[in-house]
Design a protein around this motif. Sequence first.
Motif, mmCIF file in Angstrom:
data_model
loop_
_atom_site.group_PDB
_atom_site.id
_atom_site.type_symbol
_atom_site.label_atom_id
_atom_site.label_comp_id
_atom_site.label_asym_id
_atom_site.label_seq_id
_atom_site.Cartn_x
_atom_site.Cartn_y
_atom_site.Cartn_z
ATOM 1 N N UNK A 14 -55.113 -8.707 -23.900
ATOM 2 C CA UNK A 14 -55.424 -8.747 -22.456
ATOM 3 C C UNK A 14 -55.235 -10.108 -21.801
ATOM 4 N N UNK A 15 -55.436 -11.195 -22.547
ATOM 5 C CA UNK A 15 -55.253 -12.520 -21.957
ATOM 6 C C UNK A 15 -53.802 -12.980 -21.973
ATOM 7 N N UNK A 16 -52.922 -12.189 -22.622
ATOM 8 C CA UNK A 16 -51.514 -12.576 -22.732
ATOM 9 C C UNK A 16 -50.543 -11.619 -22.053
ATOM 10 N N UNK A 17 -50.964 -10.398 -21.797
ATOM 11 C CA UNK A 17 -49.993 -9.371 -21.413
ATOM 12 C C UNK A 17 -49.270 -9.664 -20.109
ATOM 13 N N UNK A 18 -49.840 -10.510 -19.237
ATOM 14 C CA UNK A 18 -49.143 -10.900 -18.010
ATOM 15 C C UNK A 18 -48.344 -12.192 -18.184
#
Length: 296
Positions: A14-18
Amino acid sequence: MSFLNVLKFITSHPLNKDHKLKAIFRFARWQVISRLGQGEITYDWVNGSRFLVRAGETALTGNIYTGLFEFPDMAFLLHVLRAEDLFIDVGANVGSYSILACSAIGARGYAFEPIPSTYSRLINNIHLNHLENRTKCLNIGIGREEGSLAFSDSMGACNHALAPGERCVGTTVVNVSTLDTVLKDESPDLMKIDVEGYETPVLQGAEATLKKQTLHSVIMELNGNGLRYGFDELFIIEMMFDYGFRTFSYDPIGRTLISLEGKNLTSGNTIFIRDKMSVIERLRTSPPVTIHGRKF
């Protein structure tokens, strides 16, 4: 875990997917740095906290790749804990959770780690964060009664108390105490238990601790490893229910608790909460945390 699975885990976090390219670059950079023979490297983490990490130390390198390796549970700690609280870390390993609790948040803590070599790494991380007066570290095992236990000591984060008849390459015998003995004059607020299947004896030696109403939440690893000792995780669920806890998972982005029927089937950890409404208020009013540019 294969190389492709590692990349999939990192880029879907979740902290990397963007920011997938940044995540891949961070992973590649660590692979290069860790192979240059520099030994331990100091990594700046959350809210000014830091840790010492070296190649192959999965419990810490996962935090480099993702920000928070066990995102829902670590974020729950960051959102629910307060500086005036007491955090108990049973099976601290090299100290990820204790660093978050006692450095990033500023709480007091107890950290229990039985394996001498791992305990030494834990102490180094405590010193790095100047937590000597805030965190009490004990190089002992935790169980149902006072005594001693043989542990594996060559399996990294998977070291565990040996089951009857179990053999492994490296072993060490350590002293064992109970949470009720060590914490008899303390009133914990949050506890994390990660003991590779030995949860049942830990809880059996914590009857008085679990009855203390200050203890609103317990993060516990329940991944089936108790079978090596003949322990049934349903017994743990029932025991915790008897103390007034119920099971939840956590969505850190929405700050939402999700009620479960039993243990968390999508994660190795299950969150047990006794006072749901007070915990919800804590989660709602906690200041935001920013990691890798993502605020939550």
